[in-house]
Design an enzyme around this catalytic site. Structure first.
Site, PDB file in Angstrom:
ATOM      1  CG  ASP A 143      33.438  15.830  -2.700  1.00  0.00           C
ATOM      2  OD1 ASP A 143      33.843  16.972  -2.933  1.00  0.00           O
ATOM      3  OD2 ASP A 143      32.871  15.485  -1.661  1.00  0.00           O
ATOM      4  CB  THR A 165      35.129  17.617   1.969  1.00  0.00           C
ATOM      5  OG1 THR A 165      35.935  18.692   1.531  1.00  0.00           O
ATOM      6  CG2 THR A 165      34.950  17.666   3.442  1.00  0.00           C
ATOM      7  CD  GLU A 222      27.942  25.816  12.041  1.00  0.00           C
ATOM      8  OE1 GLU A 222      27.045  24.982  12.206  1.00  0.00           O
ATOM      9  OE2 GLU A 222      27.750  27.026  11.986  1.00  0.00           O
ATOM     10  CB  THR A 242      37.740  19.923  -3.742  1.00  0.00           C
ATOM     11  OG1 THR A 242      37.461  20.406  -2.452  1.00  0.00           O
ATOM     12  CG2 THR A 242      38.997  20.570  -4.256  1.00  0.00           C
ATOM     13  N   GLY A 243      35.392  21.930  -3.435  1.00  0.00           N
ATOM     14  CA  GLY A 243      35.010  23.291  -3.132  1.00  0.00           C
ATOM     15  C   GLY A 243      36.060  24.004  -2.294  1.00  0.00           C
TER      16      GLY A 243
END
Lengths: 1420, 350
Positions: free
Chosen positions: A392, A394, A496, A674-675
């Site tokens: 992955d 992140t 966020e 990864t996204g």
């Protein structure tokens, strides 16, 4: 503990009415009592035994035990099987019992927690286990939620409450739950007691984030969602109290539904072991059949006549039946080829290795106080065989600590700092960060360098203000204000948090929120916005919005989300702005930043009212509520006005590039899944050195249709095939899978390519008809990056590789989206980091930083694999050596299933005499020190190729075992046949033979384990010597008078050890057996070491030659100069081709701006171009300069040797220009003496960076030097100057002793080096400084003479004896000789003096005349 | 409860709370960090080659010594099954068990057999190592504690434990081994000349292991042996009961009879020799057996032709290592001489 649950039919729908136990009783829902324990005191024994006998091995041994109870079959005492079996069962049972005890304890603790239940109108204390479905319970702050509750009301306004879900999903941030408005007023007990609403909802399931149901109360229906639920395992926070209605209890709660059993993973060694055990069973049956046939024949031919002395058993009526029985008897005797202790020992070893991982301080993260953890103890050796790592991005490669870095507001980009000349400033030259002192609420830790943004805010640019207003409103962050002005944000995602913090510092301070309002300090004034709706984030929408009404009453929707999604939903009028923003976005992504697009939209009152109605309806829907809500959201989030974009930096974790480089060197392929969006992913790829400037071409697959994707993949393949670089570096794959047609073509592709594929293309590529094409292409590439992938796709990619490549895969990730991938891969690794513990819970190993992966694989994995392989080889060896002796003896004892050994010896051999040394080896052995396995990543390769234990190795150790058994049996046999004791009594009695064979066996296998143990710790010493000592102690005890007097029928060997082991003949036999068993092994290993060493031999040999202390690496006392000279084989290569630094290779994406080196960084690539490249396998310039330096002994080298460079173009099939230079380590015999005395060695002094120009000889190499002066003075010989064709950048690859080197003469240097080395040592040994041809010849003559003398001597002795019997000799002279001794039974197995066997085949004297025994005369 | 739950969630929670105060840093011990001080085994050329040389030299030395000593042994073996063919034929049939048959085998000893001389009988093809044969004895009976074989846990009907013809009277000594005892009598006589035949003095004691004679075999305690053995039957193939094996010497009677003890120590292979007598070195024979004419006078009782076996008598001397055969010496020599060869091969790369 109360019995908890009964079986119930599966539910279709759950109904629970508040305060109505009678009504709820009839559904028989599970109570709130949980039970994770498996047994109680009564059921423990039967259930546990039943479970244990489900193991095939245990059942098998039970079967053997039953066989042994049949008297006609039994050939061993019952205890030979039952003792190990009981031992194994007992150990397992104790382990299970302890586990279960702790489960009982925790169950009890949980079940007996107190909770306040509303019964009959009053609150009563009840234990958790007595809570029923439909009860209303009261929770107080910081209490655990007892069951899955529907939140009815709370102390906070609007029925709000806060929970922490750490135990459920590992996320430590708080979440809000809210009661539905109708119930939120039920604050006091009297009203709650009258509450009789009925919940109708879905049956129990394990989806943590979904709940659908409805509350029926007062003839109306209220929809319920996950927002209204408090799940068991959560903790109530910041809320004084709340009331909830129990919906699911005990085992039906989502927590318990989620804690299912994880899938059991098996390693490839496990599978191989099972296959081999099956084969051995087959072998066992074959042996049994052979011996049974033998028995039938023997009984028929001999046994019938021998019945006078030993009548057949009553049950036996024919030779055939006797054979049948003897088959089973032999199955019992020979079963020790598959000892029960194998499985137990394997588990023990793995457990040990797991502890080593847990204890490793070098995998301990100080910052987070997390040690590495082996959560699965059965996969360790597979860690040494990993070929593919799926990572992955992140949180795994990056720190997942987000920093607000840049932004684009209305087409203007902020964040870059320019120096006076207008160039982008770099990190080091940055000015002071922006001063936020105007804002008392600012976060001191926030740093920003571009003052223009603050200026824009201060001058009151409305866009900038709107930009930060959006950031301060559109989020789900919770704020906590412990003291005035000390704000703490609790964000669900770090992005966020970073954004809200940025807004805070720029003067838009998010202060607090209630369900209906958000309060923001805008440039010092508090403004309260009315929160109308939150359109929450999910993976499909990839955006979130809030609808707020500002104090002026205007309704506005603020939206932030992924650019791909959001840019499509903008108002057409923003086209121009969109173009500039897109440019900025690309720029940000190119720097590896995470981007979000911000937009807003004004809504008018009527539209909002009408939309809110539809939203309410959608949320009330029972079926497909999600979809309907999504479409309602979609409708309002359209035609938005673009506001800008943010760019957040996610820093790389420490040590990531080094780790990736090292793993790549170890031939591990790393795929990043990864996204993130493509640019971000590619850039991270560059910064973590997965993609480098050496990559010839990066193929990007972004097609949206099947055809496009197929075409792109095809093009990529063609490019790779057509490229001129076709010298294979795919040797590993070819060696491993020669039969695999699929990959054979493309794996031979040289050069470095990379593949980047997008999520939507990946969806097509993973379809059944294209997956092989995709796999083929991807595997030919050096690096693969899949971006924008969904969790499911991650798992699919892993599954694809797992299925078709038959390679070991490892998935590493940290978040919930990696769980599926972690569970799919052979090995799942969880990063215990920021994003909760879901990944960790699903993983097999967990640690807190990606860089620990190198240690896990290259050190722990490699050792585990090595140890396990050594263990298995030795284990099979020792048991074959032990058991096959019975087989040979069968031919001499009428196949009667008589064992060779004492039955106690059979019982104890595996569990006492030979178990601990091999366990110690399996746990502690090391071939090279741990630092070396990091420095020579190629050492990892044998594991990937599965070289150390495969079917071939298995047969070798089986053959070795059989060889040992032959010698262990036949040497004593040959001796005992004729010999007598020194007091004249017979020596060849059964018991003496048994003791002799057993003793030599124990000594042989002990010496063998001593040879196999490469790393002799005190524990190994203790176990090996201890085992021998215990053997003799038990032997003498068993044969002692005392035991015999007590149990004369059990201890039959009384006095045997004392009298047999007092015989010199016996000891001579044992010694001979040991020598003959061990020496061929030593010779074989030695030859292999000298002719075909593997890398680990080389590395460890170097260590020993240099005399390095494995731990401190300090040079020991002075190393003998001669040895040092043999070993010193490294000097820096000659200067490379002029003009070596050519233009960057074609097709390589130029780096966009220099990226700052990560902390602990490598040298910039440029520096290495001048300096000589370090010597390490497949070196690439950017990788780990220390690698090379390590290879030089501290203190400098005393010799030099010749390095020749060759240009690849001269090699057949060469074309691999980027790997043009090879260092051939080629030493001519007198190489090191060739150096001129004054000429400095070509080696750096200790610790030096790339070796400077030659320095003087180290002073301590005296003898060597003296010798050198005597030699002819020659200059160092370099290879022929070679033409240097074009783009040879730097030294790319150094072929370092890899036996599998595809170099056509790849083995040559190696071979020469080793043979030369040993020749030198032999020479040294003989005291011949430099043997000339004459000396050599005379040496040969001496050897031949020696041989000749002994040959003649033996033959003479033999023939003399023969002659003696021909002429009657001193036997029966004068009388007609009846039959001369020594002349009888020339042929056949008759125990005759070994001389016939040994001399006969030579054929010197065994003329026909000699072979025919003389006629025996008749009696007088 | 139908489903098995993994309690991991609860347990991790418990762990968390309990460990909160102490650091989780693993101990820095050599064991836990896998840094135990250790010797790394390396096959260095020097070590291996010198090891080979040393072993080779050792083996050669031992081999030469063994061969020399084996060659110094004088041994003579005479198979008498065929020489005494008539007796063998007689013994084929069990009916003739009480008929005595003797047989004389003259031979000439060309050289003196110096030192201690041992007389063995040797059987060919007699399987004393069959599984059921080896088991067919009762050690507790032979130590005299359990004469009637009550304790013996007989897995299944073992032959020769109860006398079937005498209402199942327990047999002493029981079992197939005892029953099949070698019962030929061998007497060696020295023919000084054609008229004077003198019996060579032989010792019948000292032919057993010490532990056998003094631990493993004990007579039941009683006033005299015959009363001790009342209530037992003699083995079916025996001509006289166990307490009459040697009436002259009480120390050699009953279970303590040396010939019996020797027989009871079963052989490992179907061809074996067992010690029968030792030369009593007195008078003429003080030096050993002088060269000359001898003859064996054998009372032929033990039938071997039924199972196609053979019998022989062996006279042999011993050396320091016992009666070692050439095999061990040769094996050592071959091993030893092949080692320098191996060394040579390894080192001849020059």
């Amino acid at each position: 503990m109360a019995l908890c649950a009964k079986k119930r039919p599966p539910e279709e729908e759950r109904r629970a009415r508040a305060n109505d136990r009678e009504y709820n009783e009839k559904f028989q829902y599970a109570s709130n009592c949980i039970k994770t324990s498996k047994y109680n005191i009564l059921t423990f024994l039967p259930v546990n035994l039943f479970e244990q006998f489900q193991e095939v091995a245990n059942t098998y041994f039970l079967f053997l035990l039953i066989l042994q109870l049949i008297p006609q079959v039994s050939s061993l005492s019952w205890f030979t099987t039952i003792v190990p079996l009981v031992l194994v069962l007992a150990i397992t049972a104790v382990k299970d019992a302890t586990d279960d005890y702790f489960r009982h304890k925790s169950d009890n603790q949980v079940n007996n927690r107190q909770s306040q239940v509303l019964i009959d109108g009053s609150l009563q204390q009840e234990q958790w286990m007595n809570v029923r479905v439909g009860d209303i319970i009261k929770l107080e702050n910081n209490q655990f939620v007892a069951a899955d509750l529907l939140l009815l009301s709370s102390s906070e306004p609007h029925g709000l409450c806060y929970i922490e879900t750490a135990e459920l999903d590992g996320e430590t941030n708080m979440k809000v739950r809210q009661a539905i408005p109708v119930t939120s007023e039920l604050g006091d007990i009297s009203r709650l007691a009258k509450f009789d609403g009925e919940v109708v909802c879905e049956p129990p399931n394990n989806k943590l984030d979904k709940f659908s149901g409805a509350l029926y109360w007062k003839e109306s229906k209220f929809p319920l969602s996950n927002q209204n639920m408090l799940l068991r395992g959560c903790v109530l926070r910041n809320t004084e109290w709340c009331f909830g209605l129990v919906v699911f209890a005990g085992p039906d709660t989502k927590l318990m539904q989620n804690s299912g059993r994880t899938k059991f993973k098996r390693t490839s060694i496990d599978r191989l072991m099972n296959t081999l055990v099956l084969w051995i069973f087959g072998f066992l049956v074959c042996m049994g059949v052979i011996l049974a046939i033998g028995n039938a024949i023997w009984e028929h031919e001999v046994g019938t006549r021998f019945q006078v002395y030993l009548p057949w058993d009553e049950a036996v009526d024919s030779a055939f039946f006797s054979g049948f029985l003897s088959f089973w008897s032999y199955i019992i005797i020979l079963n020790t080829v598959v000892p029960i202790s194998l499985y137990v020992s394997v588990e023990v070893i793995r457990l040990g290795h797991s502890y080593f991982i847990n204890w490793d301080r070098k995998m301990f993260c100080m910052k987070k106080q997390t040690p590495a953890e082996a959560r699965t103890t059965t996969l360790n050796e597979e860690l040494g065989q990993v070929e593919y790592v799926f990572s992955d991005k992140t949180g795994t490669l990056t720190q997942n600590v987000m920093v607000f870095h840049k932004c684009s507001v209305r087409g203007r980009s902020y964040g870059d700092v320019f120096d006076v000349l207008g160039h982008k400033a770099e990190l080091g030259e940055r000015p002071q960060p922006v001063d936020f002192s105007f804002n008392p609420l600012a976060d001191k830790k926030f740093l920003f360098w571009d003052p223009t943004l603050l200026e824009a805010v201060k001058v009151g640019d409305p866009h900038t203000h709107e930009f930060f207003r959006l950031l301060s409103l559109c989020h789900t962050v919770m704020s906590e204000e412990k003291n005035e002005g000390e704000l703490y944000y609790k964000a669900q995602s770090p992005d966020e948090g970073a954004l809200v913090t940025a807004a805070r510092n720029f003067g838009f301070v998010f202060r607090s929120r209630t369900p209906k309002t958000i309060t923001v300090h805008e440039m010092g004034t508090a403004v309260t916005y009315q929160l109308l709706a939150i359109l929450d984030f999910n993976n499909i929408r990839k955006r979130m919005s809030v609808i707020v009404r500002n104090p002026e009453g205007r309704i506005r929707l603020y939206c932030k989300g992924a650019d791909t999604i959001l840019l499509d939903r903008l108002h057409p009028s923003t086209q121009e702005l969109l173009n500039t923003t897109t440019d900025h976005l690309n720029e940000y992504a190119g720097e590896g930043l995470r981007t979000l697009v911000l937009a807003y939209k004004d809504l008018d009152e009527e539209y909002y009212e009408e939309w809110a109605q539809r939203r309410l309806q959608a949320s009330l829907a029972q079926d497909s509520r999600e979809d309907r809500l999504a479409s309602v959201y979609e409708e309002v989030e359209s035609d938005m006005m673009l506001l800008g974009a943010t760019a957040i930096e996610d820093r790389l974790q420490q040590g990531v590039p080094e780790t990736i480089a090292l793993l790549t060197l170890a031939n591990i392929k790393i795929w990043v899944l990864t996204g993130d969006k493509q640019e971000t992913a590619v850039n991270i790829g560059y910064s973590c050195k997965m993609l480098t400037d050496d990559v010839t071409e990066v193929f990007v697959v972004t097609g949206h249709t099947v055809l496009e994707v197929r075409e792109e993949l095809r093009k990529a393949r063609e490019k790779m095939m057509d490229s001129p670089h076709t010298v294979g570096n795919g040797f590993t794959c070819q060696e491993k899978r020669p039969s695999s047609k699929l990959t054979s073509v493309l794996e031979a592709v040289a050069g470095e390519y990379a593949l980047v594929i997008n999520g939507h293309s990946l969806a097509h590529a993973l379809e059944a008809d294209m997956e092989l094409e995709f796999l083929e292409t991807a595997c030919a590439c050096k690096a693969v990056i899949c971006c924008r992938v969904t969790p499911l796709q991650k798992a699919q990619v892993v599954e694809l590789v797992k299925k078709h490549k038959k390679a070991v895969t490892l998935a590493i990730g940290d978040g919930a989206n990696d769980v599926s991938m972690i569970k799919t891969a052979h090995i799942g690794v969880g990063i215990s980091g920021q994003e909760g513990i879901q990944a960790v819970l699903a993983s097999d190993y967990s640690f807190s930083q990606f860089k620990f992966l190198q240690r896990l694989l290259l050190v722990h994995g490699r050792w585990s694999y090595l140890r396990m392989c050594k263990f298995l080889c030795y284990f099979f060896y020792k048991n074959f050596a032990f058991t096959m002796v019975h087989f040979w003896f069968g031919f001499f004892c009428g196949f009667s299933a008589q064992t060779v050994y004492d039955q106690y010896f059979i019982t104890l051999y595996n569990i006492v005499y030979t178990s601990l040394p091999v366990l110690a080896m399996g746990v502690f052995d090391q071939d090279v020190p741990e630092q070396r396995s990091m420095e020579y990543p190629k050492l990892y390769e044998p594991g990937q190729l599965n070289l150390l234990f495969n079917k071939r190795e298995f047969f070798i150790c089986i053959a070795q075992g059989i060889y040992a058994s032959v010698l262990v049996f036949f040497l004593p046999y040959g001796v005992f046949a004729e010999a007598a004791r020194d007091d004249g009594a017979q020596l060849a009695d059964y018991q003496s033979f048994a003791v002799t064979v057993a003793t030599s066996l124990v000594i042989v296998v002990s010496v063998q384990i001593g040879l196999d143990t490469g790393y002799w710790t005190a524990i190994n010493h203790f176990f090996i010597w201890g085992s021998l000592a215990v053997y003799f102690a038990i032997l003498f005890a068993m044969h002692s008078d005392g035991l015999f007097r007590m149990f004369p029928n059990q201890f039959r060997f009384v006095g045997n050890a004392q009298s047999s082991l007092a015989q010199p003949t016996v000891w001579l036999t044992i010694a001979l057996t040991t020598v003959v068993c061990i020496l061929p092994v030593v010779a074989f290993r030695f030859l292999k070491l000298s002719l075909k060493p593997d890398l680990s031999d080389t590395v460890s040999a170097r260590l020993s030659a240099w005399g390095w202390d494995p731990v401190s690496e300090s040079p020991r006392a002075r190393v003998p100069a001669l040895r040092a000279a043999w070993w010193s084989r490294e000097i820096p290569p000659p200067p490379l081709c002029p003009g070596g630094s050519g233009p960057p290779p074609r097709g390589v994406r130029p780096r966009r701006g220099p990226s700052p080196p990560p902390p602990g960084a490598l040298q910039p690539a440029g520096e290495e171009e001048e300096g000589p490249a370090p010597l390490h396998a497949e070196a690439r310039p950017h990788q780990l300069p220390p690698l090379g330096l390590r290879l030089r002994p501290p203190g400098g080298l005393r010799g030099a040797h010749h390095v020749r460079q060759e240009h690849a173009a001269q090699l057949p099939g060469a074309g691999r220009l980027r790997h043009a230079l090879r260092l051939r380590l080629d030493r001519e015999p007198a190489q090191e003496e060739e150096r001129q005395p004054g000429q400095p060695p070509r080696q750096a002094p200790e610790g030096g960076a790339p070796p400077p120009p030659p320095a003087p000889l180290p002073a301590d190499s005296g003898p060597d030097r003296a010798q050198a002066q005597n030699q002819k003075q020659k200059g160092p010989r370099l290879g022929p100057p070679l033409p240097c064709p074009g783009p040879v950048g730097r030294l790319k690859s150094l072929y370092f002793f890899t036996p599998s080197d595809p170099h056509p003469r790849g083995r040559e240097p190696l071979f020469l080096n080793y043979t030369r080395m040993y020749r030198r040592e032999a020479r040294d040994l003989l005291g011949l400084a430099c043997p000339s041809r004459r000396v050599r010849l005379s040496l040969i003559c001496v050897c031949v003479w020696f041989h000749f003398v002994f040959f003649i001597w033996q033959v003479e002795g033999a023939s003399e004896r023969l002659l003696c019997c021909r002429r009657g000799g001193w036997s029966t002279g004068g009388y007609p000789p009846p039959q001369p001794p020594g002349c009888t039974g020339w042929l056949g197995w008759d125990p005759c003096p070994g001389l016939r066997l040994l001399v006969g085949p030579w054929g010197w004297w065994s003329t026909e005349e000699d072979l025919v025994p003389s006629e025996s005369p008749s009696s007088p | 409860m139908s489903q098995k739950y993994n309690p991991i969630t609860w347990r991790t929670k418990m762990k968390k709370t309990s460990q909160i105060c102490q650091s989780k840093l693993p101990d820095n011990t050599a064991l836990k960090q896998q840094q135990l001080p250790a010797y790394r085994l390396q096959l260095s050329a020097t070590g291996v080659l010198s090891g080979f040389f040393a072993t080779g030299a050792f083996c050669l030395g031992v081999g030469i010594i063994l061969i020399l000593s084996a060659k110094s042994i004088k041994e003579i073996e005479i198979k008498y099954t065929k020489i005494c063919a008539n007796c063998a034929e007689l013994r084929e049939d069990a009916i003739n068990f009480d008929k005595e048959c003797t047989c004389s085998i003259p031979f000439y000893l060309s050289e003196t057999m110096q030192g201690n001389v041992y007389l063995y009988y040797k059987l060919y093809g007699f399987y004393q190592n069959l599984y059921r044969y080896i088991l067919s004895r009762s050690n507790s009976q032979l130590v005299g504690t359990d004469l009637k074989v009550r304790l013996y846990l007989i897995w299944y009907n073992t032959p020769f434990f109860k006398d079937q013809s005498h209402n199942g009277t327990p047999i002493a000594p029981c079992g197939a081994i005892a029953n099949s005892i070698f019962n030929d009598t061998i007497i060696l006589s020295y023919n000084l000349n054609s008229s004077i035949h003198m019996e060579v003095p032989m010792l019948r004691s000292g032919i057993t292991w010490w532990t056998d004679k003094y631990v493993k075999f004990r007579n039941p305690s009683a006033i005299n042996l015959s009363s001790a053995f009342t209530g037992t039957a003699k083995p079916p193939y025996w001509s006289k009961p166990v307490y009459e094996l040697d009436l002259e010497d009480t120390e050699n009677n009953g279970f303590l009879n040396d010939d019996f003890i020797v027989w009871m120590r079963t052989a490992a292979f179907p061809t074996f020799k067992k010690l029968y007598r030792r030369l009593n070195r007195v008078q003429y024979f003080i030096e050993g057996l002088p060269a000359g004419n001898y003859s064996f006078n054998i009372t032929y009782n033990f039938p071997v032709t039924r199972f196609k076996g053979e019998k022989s008598v062996v006279l042999s001397t011993l050396t320091w290592s016992g009666g070692s055969s050439l095999f061990l010496g040769l094996a050592y020599t071959v091993t030893g001489s092949s080692l320098p060869g191996r060394n040579y091969r390894l080192s001849n790369n020059c």
